[in-house]
Design a protein around this motif. Sequence first.
Motif, short mmCIF file in Angstrom:
data_model
loop_
_atom_site.label_atom_id
_atom_site.label_comp_id
_atom_site.label_asym_id
_atom_site.label_seq_id
_atom_site.Cartn_x
_atom_site.Cartn_y
_atom_site.Cartn_z
N UNK A 124 78.83 7.79 11.79
CA UNK A 124 78.02 7.69 10.57
C UNK A 124 78.32 8.93 9.74
N UNK A 125 79.00 8.74 8.60
CA UNK A 125 79.37 9.88 7.76
C UNK A 125 80.57 9.53 6.93
N UNK A 126 80.70 10.16 5.78
CA UNK A 126 81.77 9.84 4.86
C UNK A 126 83.10 10.44 5.32
N UNK A 151 74.79 3.30 3.59
CA UNK A 151 75.68 2.16 3.33
C UNK A 151 76.74 2.02 4.44
N UNK A 152 77.17 0.78 4.62
CA UNK A 152 78.30 0.55 5.53
C UNK A 152 79.54 0.17 4.73
N UNK A 153 79.45 0.39 3.42
CA UNK A 153 80.60 0.09 2.57
C UNK A 153 80.39 -1.16 1.77
N UNK A 213 73.93 0.69 12.85
CA UNK A 213 74.44 -0.53 12.20
C UNK A 213 75.37 -0.17 11.04
N UNK A 214 75.03 0.92 10.32
CA UNK A 214 75.91 1.34 9.22
C UNK A 214 77.27 1.74 9.79
N UNK A 215 77.27 2.50 10.86
CA UNK A 215 78.52 2.98 11.46
C UNK A 215 79.38 1.83 11.96
N UNK A 216 78.73 0.73 12.36
CA UNK A 216 79.47 -0.42 12.89
C UNK A 216 79.76 -1.46 11.82
#
Lengths: 419, 503
Positions: free
Chosen positions: B97-99, B216-218, B332-335
């Motif tokens: 999780x991170x840009x 966000x997840x993108x 969930x964002x990271x995935x």
Amino acid sequence: MTGFFSLLFFESGWNVHSFVDYGLSVLRHRGGSLSLICWKSGDRVSCEEYGNGETRDRPRSRAVVTALLDRRRVDEHVVRGDRVAVVSDRPSRYLGEVAGIVEKALASAKPHEELSKHLRVLKDVDVPTFTAVSSREEVVAWRSSLGLTPLAVGGYGFDMAVTSTETSLIEVLDADVRRHLLPGEGLYISKNQVRLFNSGSSSRCRLCLFELLYTARHDSIVDGVSVYEFRKKLGESLGRYLESRVDAIVGVPETAIPYAIGLSRSTGVPLEFGFVSTAREARSMLKECVRDRLVAVHLKLNPVRRVLEGKSIAVVDDSMVTGSTLKTVAQLLRYRIGVREIHVFIASPKLVSTCPYGVVALDPETLISAHLDELSIEKYLDVDSVNWLRDEDVDSVADLFRIRLCAACFGRDLVGEGR
Amino acid sequence: MKVLLVGSGGREHALAKLITSSQMSAKLYVLSDYANPGLMREAELSGGKLFVATTTFPENVVKIAELVSPDLVVVGPEEPQFHGVVDYLRERGFYVFGASRRCSSIERSKVFARYLMWKHSIPGRLYYVAFKSLDDAREFVKYAGDVVVKPARQVGGKGVRVIKDTKAFLSEAKHQVKSEAAFKTFEEISKYGDVDYSVLVEQRVDGVEYTAQVVTDGSYVLPLPLVQDHPHAYELDLGYETGGMGCISGPGHLLPFIDQGEYETTQKIVREVLERLQEEVKERYTGAFAGQMMLTGLWGPTAIEYYSRFGDPEISCLLPRVESDFLEVLDRAARGALSGAKVGVSDEVVSVVKAVAPVGYPVSRDEARGHPVTVDVEKIRGLGCEVLYASVELGSDGRTYTKGSRAFEVVCSASSYEEAHRVSELAVSYVTSLDGWPLYHRSDVGSSELVEERIREAERVRRVYRSKHLRGTLGEFFTVWLPGRGVVGNPLLSPLRWEDEDS
């Protein structure tokens, strides 16, 4: 009347002189013949008259205190030690003691706590509003626990803090007004710390009516009260004393204009601009000698002839001190212009006493209302009527703005009565 | 579930609390630049551990990650992102999780952020000009008017000089200061070498600031409640710019001075920037993203800058307000499975966060460093508040020492600002220094007085931007009409200097 301001630049590289110059111009209307600046000089504090070539060449200082003072009483306004200079906005015999407190507090780890503690002890003593600057480029600004005179704080970006008697100064210096300090509230400002402190207000605290009535600029806000709005409201209250038919209302420049607007509004009588000033900042009442005062009065009063000729005129002013301004106005209107009638409206009660707190320098010997009755004043001024506001009119306007006023010079020492 | 949190300060402590309070029974590992006692405690209580190493070296982070083999890595601060830590981890198969480095350029390069907004005509953009050389910057500054001089790179939320220049009679003094600010900024930036431009000169605006954070997840963007930070170091909004001396949040997703329409416009700006950023860098954005916004007369919601992470202390403000499982959201964002996720927030609760810093912060950090401090955690909790450890480290004598920046954050919440402010002031008194070195905080943060002042300020700018909106001049600024040459519409230029040039 006097005023002061302090500046502290957090960031380096600022040339303080233009700020000091324009700050002083803002306060000039308050009277005061001496421009004083106190700042760090070498490893001590120095106070000197501002404006000569020498003060301008001084190296830049992060912190300055600047004041416009009554030259004759400067010793009662300023105490300068090596490490701290204290400047008050009214003469006081406690300044030496205050300077001692400030100096000791600034030497401690928590100046704001020390200041709060020691000024609290003096809560019921009449210590004036003051500002101080130290040789370590710190500023203290504190408002008297009795209130009386105002004190406001402003900020400019991330770069500067300013404290000032008037909010208009903060705006003119391109800064933003943050808020006014409450009676007994103070601010300690240094590069590394800004601390609000509160040493408690006196139960007797009030705001000087004269500040709102005459001294402050129309564009200032005093304790949340718009000076302009306050003046207009007092002017409206004058309407109930208008008994004769008048054709036009004129205000004596500059202070009386909002009162005249108010009177015109409440009576429906048209307002006219009756005079044109030749000198700017002609605050006649604040001049220290009779000759200067008359010069100032004469310079601000060239009449607009056709507006007034043959008419019955209501002349509005904020207050009547010696009556000499109104006397001049009346003579002009009667003899040079040839008006039909002159009715004088004063937007305050009769000034009958000196100021026990030294806020306004009034000589009781020169207060016309203290010595002559209404009829004699009418005769002397050569006018058809003179009308003053009454105490209850001022009180209801004060209630409207939710402020408590001191009217000691109008014969009601409301601060003293609380003693 | 094993989580590795990268980062060292108050933001990470807030994240650590959100992570360990999850239903997913997280075991928390932390990689921190220093031994932050707060983070250490959170890690140990969860059965994990704190490791100390430089977080901006991707090799360090990967080494620890390989040792811990976490199910999720959360990278808190921006600098590790700028140094490619996230990319390095992802290349090795970790869920992060991170840009990424390229995505975080929206924060690293303030010029890129501005360019992106202009390229795509995104509302809320400010005029700017950027310089690579000091000479060019100084030459330009000669003609500059009412501007902000900024470092072109993110340097820990500092270095911004707002040089309001609206009075001709004071302009000369300000010209000097602008020139010196450009010089200082140039010096500061030349230490980095990871941006093309050094100095950014930007149109000055005023109004009310606020931060809009999202996860966000993108593809799916989950907005968090707005937060207002207080960047001035001292009481009454006086003094230096800091990373933030405290913040307020609530009620609901709004702030008392931001209305629903302004909130929606803000979210639209944030979403569009995220979309365009991903197109531009051709990478998926996974993590936290924030718009440092200001409600201005020029535009209404206006972008001041962007963060490729949670704000510090902004995230702390959400700590007492988040009701749902925040770790689940991060995971969930990271995935890439954020779609449909929600962050439950207690709508009726408002929060007040206050940073406590040693005197000397932010400009004399050497003086501010190395003072033993203590916190009565139980007393603070007794008030219903929390305390977060920020720039403090564990000394060899077992005591906690200041590191020179904001030392602690006190986090309080209540049903009104009045009450949250009251308890926050009490809570702050339980943070003390042991050697007599003074600590400070801003007593005005969260006060009804300040909140009301912001409401008045917002009303003022709202009248301006609504009028501009009706007249179709949003975002437009007219500097001066020069007879024979027309209207100069560049707000960066001073009408005075143009005259000078003519004569």
